[in-house]
Structure formats: structure tokens, C-alpha cells
Design a protein around this motif. Structure first.
Motif, mmCIF file in Angstrom:
data_model
loop_
_atom_site.group_PDB
_atom_site.id
_atom_site.type_symbol
_atom_site.label_atom_id
_atom_site.label_comp_id
_atom_site.label_asym_id
_atom_site.label_seq_id
_atom_site.Cartn_x
_atom_site.Cartn_y
_atom_site.Cartn_z
ATOM 1 N N SER A 1 4.338 -26.830 -5.371
ATOM 2 C CA SER A 1 5.767 -27.059 -5.162
ATOM 3 C C SER A 1 6.416 -25.837 -4.525
ATOM 4 N N ALA A 2 6.015 -24.667 -4.973
ATOM 5 C CA ALA A 2 6.548 -23.430 -4.381
ATOM 6 C C ALA A 2 6.196 -23.373 -2.902
ATOM 7 N N LEU A 3 4.987 -23.780 -2.574
ATOM 8 C CA LEU A 3 4.548 -23.815 -1.176
ATOM 9 C C LEU A 3 5.396 -24.798 -0.378
ATOM 10 N N LEU A 4 5.616 -25.987 -0.929
ATOM 11 C CA LEU A 4 6.425 -26.995 -0.253
ATOM 12 C C LEU A 4 7.846 -26.488 -0.022
ATOM 13 N N PHE A 5 8.482 -25.952 -1.067
ATOM 14 C CA PHE A 5 9.854 -25.475 -0.910
ATOM 15 C C PHE A 5 9.935 -24.261 0.018
ATOM 16 N N SER A 6 8.902 -23.437 0.048
ATOM 17 C CA SER A 6 8.929 -22.296 0.971
ATOM 18 C C SER A 6 8.918 -22.782 2.413
ATOM 19 N N LYS B 1 -0.301 -24.570 5.892
ATOM 20 C CA LYS B 1 -0.182 -23.903 4.595
ATOM 21 C C LYS B 1 -1.195 -24.437 3.584
ATOM 22 N N PHE B 2 -1.397 -25.749 3.547
ATOM 23 C CA PHE B 2 -2.345 -26.298 2.582
ATOM 24 C C PHE B 2 -3.782 -25.957 2.953
ATOM 25 N N GLU B 3 -4.035 -25.798 4.246
ATOM 26 C CA GLU B 3 -5.365 -25.353 4.687
ATOM 27 C C GLU B 3 -5.602 -23.934 4.168
ATOM 28 N N GLU B 4 -4.605 -23.056 4.302
ATOM 29 C CA GLU B 4 -4.707 -21.680 3.770
ATOM 30 C C GLU B 4 -4.853 -21.716 2.260
ATOM 31 N N TYR B 5 -4.090 -22.575 1.599
ATOM 32 C CA TYR B 5 -4.131 -22.707 0.139
ATOM 33 C C TYR B 5 -5.528 -23.122 -0.330
ATOM 34 N N HIS C 1 12.944 -24.286 -10.400
ATOM 35 C CA HIS C 1 13.463 -25.640 -10.301
ATOM 36 C C HIS C 1 12.987 -26.422 -11.519
ATOM 37 N N PRO C 2 13.889 -26.952 -12.334
ATOM 38 C CA PRO C 2 13.480 -27.598 -13.581
ATOM 39 C C PRO C 2 12.617 -28.837 -13.366
ATOM 40 N N GLY C 3 12.687 -29.439 -12.186
ATOM 41 C CA GLY C 3 11.886 -30.626 -11.927
ATOM 42 C C GLY C 3 10.435 -30.313 -11.603
ATOM 43 N N VAL C 4 10.111 -29.041 -11.484
ATOM 44 C CA VAL C 4 8.750 -28.662 -11.116
ATOM 45 C C VAL C 4 7.896 -28.569 -12.381
ATOM 46 N N ILE C 5 6.881 -29.382 -12.448
ATOM 47 C CA ILE C 5 5.962 -29.358 -13.586
ATOM 48 C C ILE C 5 5.046 -28.156 -13.411
ATOM 49 N N LEU C 6 4.771 -27.486 -14.510
ATOM 50 C CA LEU C 6 4.018 -26.242 -14.477
ATOM 51 C C LEU C 6 2.730 -26.338 -13.672
ATOM 52 N N GLU C 7 1.943 -27.385 -13.875
ATOM 53 C CA GLU C 7 0.646 -27.482 -13.197
ATOM 54 C C GLU C 7 0.794 -27.656 -11.689
ATOM 55 N N HIS C 8 1.951 -28.106 -11.227
ATOM 56 C CA HIS C 8 2.175 -28.296 -9.792
ATOM 57 C C HIS C 8 3.084 -27.217 -9.206
ATOM 58 N N LYS C 9 3.374 -26.203 -10.000
ATOM 59 C CA LYS C 9 4.344 -25.198 -9.595
ATOM 60 C C LYS C 9 3.926 -24.480 -8.305
ATOM 61 N N GLU C 10 2.652 -24.141 -8.190
ATOM 62 C CA GLU C 10 2.188 -23.411 -7.014
ATOM 63 C C GLU C 10 2.333 -24.262 -5.746
#
Length: 181
Positions: A113-118, A173-177, A102-111
Motif C-alpha cells: 500500500s505504501a508503494l501504491l500511495f507513493s 515498482k512492483f518489479e523492483e519490489y 492510513h487506517p484503511g491499510v491492513i498491516l500485512e499489506h502496508k508495504e
């Protein structure tokens, strides 16, 4: 008064809207481009049948949502079929593996963001559609009701359930993260 549209007018006015909505569903630019192409083939083939009961924008949103959901079903069906030929990989791994280009995803937040979209992609189809159209596309509840062909109260209910599910799943998910870090 019914306005007549040429295909070129429709394409140039709505191509970015279609691409962005498709991208919210599939999180991959190549897949979103394929969906966009499919949507405009459908629009081209059915423009004569457009009955003006709703706006052309609503009609195109509806086609885009349905085409995106069909694409995801086809992709998941192919993955399940492929899994039967593999011995060492779990079905869950294939079904939830997402390419987050997703082009709107900034690299540092990619992980994150991937969690959110999943988690968003785990919502039932109707909840995911109501949520995406509201939060990412900025449509009003009456507009979403037209696109989804349901009542406004049904849209509101879907959004409430989607938010509740997202809160619960994201908390887990964020607790696991956090534990992995």
C-alpha cells in the motif's frame, strides 16, 4: 432555492468527508486532522461569500483539495530547506518518504500500500486530484469537473493519463519490489 447553513450543520455533515479526502492526500492522520481544521476555518471565514453556483458539498471538496495540495507544497518546501542543512541525506529520500498511517491499510499489506500511495503521490497535481476524487471518493466526472473547475472531458483526459502513468510506474515498482524479496 438557496438553503442557508449554520456552521455546525456544515461541520457535522462534512467533517468525515473532509478528513478522508485529506487523508488520501497526506497519508497521515495528524496531517489530515490539521488539514481538516484548516478547511473548516476557511469555510467558517468564507461561508458568507458562498454563492450557491455549486452545491455546498462541491464547494467544500474544492476547499479541501486546494488546502491539501497547499499543505503538501508547504511540507515539501520545508523538507527541501531542511535538506540543505544535512550532508548525508538525499533530497529524493526526503521528498518521497511517506508516513503510511492510513487506517484503511491492513498491516500485512502496508508495504504494498505504501508503494501504491507513493506512486499515486508522484502523479501531477491535477491527475492525482482527478484520480483520488474518482477512485477513492467515488465522485462522478461531472462532480469532479465542478470541484476542479474544469470541463468533464478534461476530467476524463486526466483520469486516462493518471491510469496510464500508474500502470507504467506500478509495473516498474512492483518489479523492483519482487527483486528485493
Amino acid at each position: 432555492m438557496q438553503q442557508s447553513y449554520t456552521f455546525n450543520q456544515i461541520y457535522f455533515e462534512y467533517r468525515l468527508m473532509v478528513f478522508n479526502l485529506a487523508l488520501h492526500y497526506v497519508l497521515n492522520t495528524e496531517d489530515a486532522e490539521e488539514i481538516t481544521q484548516d478547511v473548516f476555518v476557511k469555510v467558517y471565514n468564507t461561508i458568507e461569500d458562498f454563492n450557491h453556483d455549486s452545491s455546498i458539498k462541491t464547494w467544500i471538496y474544492r476547499i479541501t483539495v486546494n488546502t491539501s495540495l497547499d499543505f503538501i507544497k508547504r511540507r515539501n518546501s520545508k523538507k527541501r530547506f531542511f535538506i540543505f542543512g544535512k550532508k548525508s541525506t538525499s533530497e529524493k529520500e526526503y521528498l518521497y518518504a511517506k508516513n503510511t498511517e492510513h487506517p484503511g491499510v491492513i498491516l500485512e499489506h502496508k508495504e504494498k500500500s505504501a508503494l501504491l500511495f507513493s506512486v499515486i503521490n508522484q502523479l501531477p497535481e491535477n491527475q492525482r486530484t482527478a484520480f483520488l476524487l474518482s477512485k477513492l471518493e467515488g465522485l462522478s466526472n461531472p462532480e469532479i469537473a465542478l470541484v476542479m473547475e474544469i470541463s468533464i472531458s478534461a476530467v476524463e483526459s486526466l483520469q486516462v493519463r493518471a491510469k496510464k502513468t500508474l500502470r507504467e510506474k506500478l509495473g516498474e515498482k512492483f518489479e523492483e519490489y519482487r527483486r528485493k524479496k
